[in-house]
Design an enzyme around this catalytic site. Structure first.
Site, PDB file in Angstrom:
ATOM      1  N   GLN A  31       0.839  -1.201   0.000  1.00  0.00           N
ATOM      2  CA  GLN A  31       0.000   0.000   0.000  1.00  0.00           C
ATOM      3  C   GLN A  31       0.875   1.254   0.000  1.00  0.00           C
ATOM      4  O   GLN A  31       2.073   1.181   0.283  1.00  0.00           O
ATOM      5  CB  GLN A  31      -0.910   0.000   1.239  1.00  0.00           C
ATOM      6  N   HIS A  62      -8.720   2.647  19.612  1.00  0.00           N
ATOM      7  CA  HIS A  62      -7.922   1.538  20.163  1.00  0.00           C
ATOM      8  C   HIS A  62      -8.500   0.995  21.471  1.00  0.00           C
ATOM      9  O   HIS A  62      -8.447  -0.203  21.732  1.00  0.00           O
ATOM     10  CB  HIS A  62      -6.456   1.967  20.326  1.00  0.00           C
ATOM     11  N   ASP A  86       0.073  -0.355  13.609  1.00  0.00           N
ATOM     12  CA  ASP A  86       0.503   0.823  14.382  1.00  0.00           C
ATOM     13  C   ASP A  86       0.763   0.469  15.842  1.00  0.00           C
ATOM     14  O   ASP A  86       1.422   1.208  16.555  1.00  0.00           O
ATOM     15  CB  ASP A  86      -0.545   1.943  14.272  1.00  0.00           C
ATOM     16  N   GLU A 106       0.428  -8.793  11.240  1.00  0.00           N
ATOM     17  CA  GLU A 106       0.310  -7.656  10.312  1.00  0.00           C
ATOM     18  C   GLU A 106       0.940  -8.063   8.982  1.00  0.00           C
ATOM     19  O   GLU A 106       2.055  -8.580   8.946  1.00  0.00           O
ATOM     20  CB  GLU A 106       1.019  -6.444  10.942  1.00  0.00           C
ATOM     21  N   ASP A 137      -0.210 -12.879   6.468  1.00  0.00           N
ATOM     22  CA  ASP A 137      -1.605 -12.591   6.173  1.00  0.00           C
ATOM     23  C   ASP A 137      -2.458 -13.161   7.313  1.00  0.00           C
ATOM     24  O   ASP A 137      -2.343 -14.346   7.648  1.00  0.00           O
ATOM     25  CB  ASP A 137      -1.969 -13.253   4.832  1.00  0.00           C
ATOM     26  N   GLY A 138      -3.316 -12.320   7.887  1.00  0.00           N
ATOM     27  CA  GLY A 138      -4.154 -12.756   9.004  1.00  0.00           C
ATOM     28  C   GLY A 138      -5.036 -13.936   8.631  1.00  0.00           C
ATOM     29  O   GLY A 138      -5.383 -14.762   9.492  1.00  0.00           O
ATOM     30  N   ASP A 155      -8.309  -5.564  13.446  1.00  0.00           N
ATOM     31  CA  ASP A 155      -8.031  -4.126  13.344  1.00  0.00           C
ATOM     32  C   ASP A 155      -7.520  -3.857  11.933  1.00  0.00           C
ATOM     33  O   ASP A 155      -6.334  -3.616  11.713  1.00  0.00           O
ATOM     34  CB  ASP A 155      -6.988  -3.756  14.411  1.00  0.00           C
ATOM     35  N   PRO A 162      -5.389  -5.919   0.479  1.00  0.00           N
ATOM     36  CA  PRO A 162      -5.224  -7.161   1.245  1.00  0.00           C
ATOM     37  C   PRO A 162      -6.288  -7.370   2.318  1.00  0.00           C
ATOM     38  O   PRO A 162      -6.391  -8.437   2.904  1.00  0.00           O
ATOM     39  CB  PRO A 162      -3.837  -6.993   1.881  1.00  0.00           C
TER      40      PRO A 162
HETATM   41  N1  SAM Z   1      -7.529   1.677  12.797  1.00  0.00           N
HETATM   42  C1  SAM Z   1      -7.401   1.594  11.426  1.00  0.00           C
HETATM   43  C2  SAM Z   1      -8.549   2.036  10.590  1.00  0.00           C
HETATM   44  O1  SAM Z   1      -9.680   1.541  10.721  1.00  0.00           O
HETATM   45  O2  SAM Z   1      -8.323   2.921   9.778  1.00  0.00           O
HETATM   46  C3  SAM Z   1      -6.719   0.347  10.982  1.00  0.00           C
HETATM   47  C4  SAM Z   1      -5.298   0.445  11.419  1.00  0.00           C
HETATM   48  S1  SAM Z   1      -4.131  -0.722  11.001  1.00  0.00           S
HETATM   49  C5  SAM Z   1      -2.871   0.360  10.414  1.00  0.00           C
HETATM   50  C6  SAM Z   1      -4.693  -1.648   9.615  1.00  0.00           C
HETATM   51  C7  SAM Z   1      -3.647  -2.639   9.126  1.00  0.00           C
HETATM   52  O3  SAM Z   1      -4.259  -3.813   8.585  1.00  0.00           O
HETATM   53  C8  SAM Z   1      -2.708  -2.117   8.027  1.00  0.00           C
HETATM   54  O4  SAM Z   1      -1.446  -1.874   8.565  1.00  0.00           O
HETATM   55  C9  SAM Z   1      -2.702  -3.235   6.978  1.00  0.00           C
HETATM   56  O5  SAM Z   1      -1.412  -3.493   6.460  1.00  0.00           O
HETATM   57  C10 SAM Z   1      -3.255  -4.410   7.786  1.00  0.00           C
HETATM   58  N2  SAM Z   1      -3.842  -5.487   6.980  1.00  0.00           N
HETATM   59  C11 SAM Z   1      -4.651  -5.356   5.894  1.00  0.00           C
HETATM   60  N3  SAM Z   1      -4.976  -6.570   5.410  1.00  0.00           N
HETATM   61  C12 SAM Z   1      -4.364  -7.493   6.213  1.00  0.00           C
HETATM   62  C13 SAM Z   1      -4.331  -8.930   6.233  1.00  0.00           C
HETATM   63  N4  SAM Z   1      -4.982  -9.634   5.314  1.00  0.00           N
HETATM   64  N5  SAM Z   1      -3.621  -9.539   7.211  1.00  0.00           N
HETATM   65  C14 SAM Z   1      -2.957  -8.810   8.157  1.00  0.00           C
HETATM   66  N6  SAM Z   1      -2.940  -7.463   8.172  1.00  0.00           N
HETATM   67  C15 SAM Z   1      -3.651  -6.807   7.228  1.00  0.00           C
END
Ligand code: SAM
Length: 276
Positions: A31, A62, A86, A106, A137-138, A155, A162
């Site tokens: 991204q 949070h 974060d 993450e 990947d979650g 989150d 992704p």
């Molecule tokens: N609080 C935030 C919001 O709603 O805007 C979300 C914050 S957090 C930075 C979101 C994270 O999810 C990103 O860093 C992204 O890389 C991660 N993410 C997205 N898809 C994912 C996946 N399939 N597995 C793990 N992490 C993922």
């Protein structure tokens, strides 16, 4: 000269912030990412043009994505956060006295690295000995861990790139299998004003998997419309039946035991989004 940053939250509406300076910009494998120093909200993390978190209002999101599920489960020892690079959700999770192990999965290593550098107040929990950070990947992680977690917190970013699959029925099914028999999970499910369809669809899919499904709200000024939703799926414990007099005492700024119950009281137009 004044410099302003605008997130185009919809086709017709934007959030515009006066900036002091831009601290970082990069394209990661997953991204685009920027850290902007805004006058009103302090440092702001932006992914793919969407505000993820800011120093001034991060506590709302949070605390609400963590303490509501943690205090619904009577003994949340083993907790997973998916996304959340974060570190803000993890910082809150480890405040809870029952938590013995907190895992962050993450997908984008650079989000964690940049958060450690520019958001130490938010990422400060990541070095706690109870915390493990995994870059994966979650979806794959939950599929590989059956009957394992007490609480899972999704989150995620908005359902683009992704994160698309993180809003799917198959993922909720997989989460259920990754939880122990009395486990529960929560996901951020966007704005009732601008993402009504996402809320309705997520609620429907989650309620097909979990016998107890509940929507709750919090006020996050920098997210589109300011009103934000979270959806909980639970196998056994009802978040509205919690004896809040027994909620452990630890420092928070938004979450309180009383709010734990009141956040499930929905305005009529939001309640109508989840009518079966
Ligand atoms: N609080 C935030 C919001 O709603 O805007 C979300 C914050 S957090 C930075 C979101 C994270 O999810 C990103 O860093 C992204 O890389 C991660 N993410 C997205 N898809 C994912 C996946 N399939 N597995 C793990 N992490 C993922």
């Amino acid at each position: 000269m004044e410099l302003w940053y605008t997130e185009k939250q919809t086709e017709n509406l934007g959030l515009t912030c006066k900036t002091n300076n831009t601290l970082h910009v990069e394209q990661t494998e997953f991204q685009s990412m920027a850290v902007i120093n805004t006058v009103q909200f302090g440092r702001m993390l932006v992914l793919d043009g969407m505000v993820q978190t800011t120093i001034e209002d991060e506590f709302v999101y949070h605390e609400m994505i963590t303490h509501v599920p943690l205090n619904t489960h009577p003994n949340p020892q083993n907790v997973l956060v998916i996304g959340g690079g974060d570190g803000g959700a993890i910082r809150e999770v480890i405040k809870h006295p029952a938590v013995k192990k907190a895992t962050l999965v993450e997908i984008d290593r650079r989000v964690v690295e940049i958060s450690r550098e520019y958001f130490p107040e938010i990422s400060c929990g990541l070095d706690d000995p109870r915390v493990t950070v995994i870059y994966d990947d979650g979806i794959k992680h939950v599929a590989d861990h059956k009957d394992y977690y007490d609480v899972i917190i999704v989150d995620s970013t908005e359902p683009v790139g992704p994160a698309v699959e993180l809003f799917s029925y198959n993922f909720y099914k997989s989460i259920s299998e990754s939880l122990k028999k009395d486990g529960l999970f929560v996901a951020q499910t966007e704005s009732p004003f601008f993402n009504a369809n996402i809320i309705s669809e997520c609620y429907q899919k989650i309620s097909e998997v979990f016998s107890i499904t509940k929507l709750y709200l919090a006020n996050v000024p920098t997210y589109p419309s300011g009103l934000w939703s979270f959806t909980m799926g639970s196998k056994k414990y009802d978040p509205e039946a919690v004896d809040v007099s027994a909620v452990p005492d630890y420092p928070t700024r938004y979450y309180t035991p009383k709010l734990h119950l009141s956040c499930f009281v929905l305005p009529k137009f939001v309640a109508e989004l989840i009518v079966p």
